[in-house]
Each structure stands twice: as C-alpha cells, then as structure tokens.
Design an enzyme around this catalytic site. Structure first.
Site, PDB file in Angstrom:
ATOM      1  N   ASP A  96       0.867  -1.167   0.000  1.00  0.00           N
ATOM      2  CA  ASP A  96       0.000   0.000   0.000  1.00  0.00           C
ATOM      3  C   ASP A  96       0.909   1.224   0.000  1.00  0.00           C
ATOM      4  O   ASP A  96       1.349   1.678   1.051  1.00  0.00           O
ATOM      5  CB  ASP A  96      -0.907  -0.039   1.233  1.00  0.00           C
ATOM      6  CG  ASP A  96      -1.863   1.134   1.274  1.00  0.00           C
ATOM      7  OD1 ASP A  96      -2.058   1.769   0.222  1.00  0.00           O
ATOM      8  OD2 ASP A  96      -2.408   1.403   2.346  1.00  0.00           O
ATOM      9  N   LYS A  97       1.213   1.746  -1.191  1.00  0.00           N
ATOM     10  CA  LYS A  97       2.138   2.867  -1.297  1.00  0.00           C
ATOM     11  C   LYS A  97       1.512   4.178  -0.835  1.00  0.00           C
ATOM     12  O   LYS A  97       2.184   5.032  -0.301  1.00  0.00           O
ATOM     13  CB  LYS A  97       2.625   2.998  -2.734  1.00  0.00           C
ATOM     14  CG  LYS A  97       3.538   1.878  -3.165  1.00  0.00           C
ATOM     15  CD  LYS A  97       3.876   1.931  -4.629  1.00  0.00           C
ATOM     16  CE  LYS A  97       4.559   3.200  -4.988  1.00  0.00           C
ATOM     17  NZ  LYS A  97       5.008   3.258  -6.377  1.00  0.00           N
ATOM     18  N   THR A  98       0.229   4.347  -1.070  1.00  0.00           N
ATOM     19  CA  THR A  98      -0.429   5.586  -0.674  1.00  0.00           C
ATOM     20  C   THR A  98      -1.666   5.245   0.132  1.00  0.00           C
ATOM     21  O   THR A  98      -2.169   4.138   0.099  1.00  0.00           O
ATOM     22  CB  THR A  98      -0.853   6.417  -1.894  1.00  0.00           C
ATOM     23  OG1 THR A  98      -1.747   5.631  -2.668  1.00  0.00           O
ATOM     24  CG2 THR A  98       0.334   6.815  -2.733  1.00  0.00           C
TER      25      THR A  98
END
Length: 131
Positions: A96-98
C-alpha cells in the site's frame, strides 16, 4: 522457526529412535547372558537422546545465517529475525504505497504477474501489464 516444521522434525527423530530401541530390545532380550536392567537402561538412553541439546542453538544459528545472507546478497535488513522462517511461506505480497495516512483500508488497484524472461527494466516501465 516454524513450530509445525520443528514438531515434524522431532517426530521423525523420535520415530527413528523408537525403531532403533525396538530393534535393540528385540535382538538382545532373548540372550540370557545379558542383564535385562542394563538392556532397558540402554533402550531408555536411546529414546531420550533423540533430541540433541544443541537443537535450540542450531535453530537460532540457521536464522542468523539467513539474516546474514539476506544482507550480503540482497541488501535486505530485517529488524525482526524471528520472522525470517515465516517470510519463506509468503506467496503473495500486497504493498500500500499511498493511503496509509489517509485511510485504514487497502484498495487493490491491480496485480502485476511475473512473466518468464521479463527483465527488471521491463517491469519498471509503465503499468501496461497490470490486470
């Protein structure tokens, strides 16, 4: 180290020890020149020596060696070494990068599948292979 795998390993060692002890007991019990007390004592020693006293140290050494290889080969630093055996069981990983600071849920945007013969440079290009 994974408790289930350790249990299976110790169970295998126990089965080998019981088989060895049964063979010793069966072969020597009929011999009248042998002392039965000493024979039983030897059988108990065979069974109780199945778990080596160095086993916990060897398991810790295996994890430490794995940690050293991760650092040397891939520059991966692990802050919790006892998680290394668990990481070997992972077959799917989602990042979950963002949204971590704005939302507490994971929304899957796509899946990138590895293709045979794909180079790292090809994977760094646009997300054309997301499905």
């Amino acid at each position: 180290v994974n408790a289930k795998e350790t249990f299976y390993f110790l169970l295998l060692l126990l089965i080998c020890a019981v088989a060895s002890a049964a063979t010793v007991l069966e072969e020597a019990w009929g011999d009248v020149t042998r002392n039965h007390f000493k024979l039983i004592l030897h059988v108990v020693i065979i069974i109780t020596s199945v778990i080596p006293p160095e086993l916990p140290m060897e398991l810790s050494l295996a994890v430490t060696t794995s940690l050293g290889e991760l650092i040397k080969r891939s520059q991966i630093y692990c802050t919790e070494p006892f998680r290394i055996p668990l990481a070997g069981l992972v077959d799917t990983c989602c990042f979950d990068k963002t949204g971590t600071l704005t939302s507490d849920e994971l929304k899957l945007h796509g899946v990138r599948l590895p293709f045979p013969g794909t180079k790292q440079d090809d994977c760094d290009k646009k997300d054309r292979d997301l499905i």
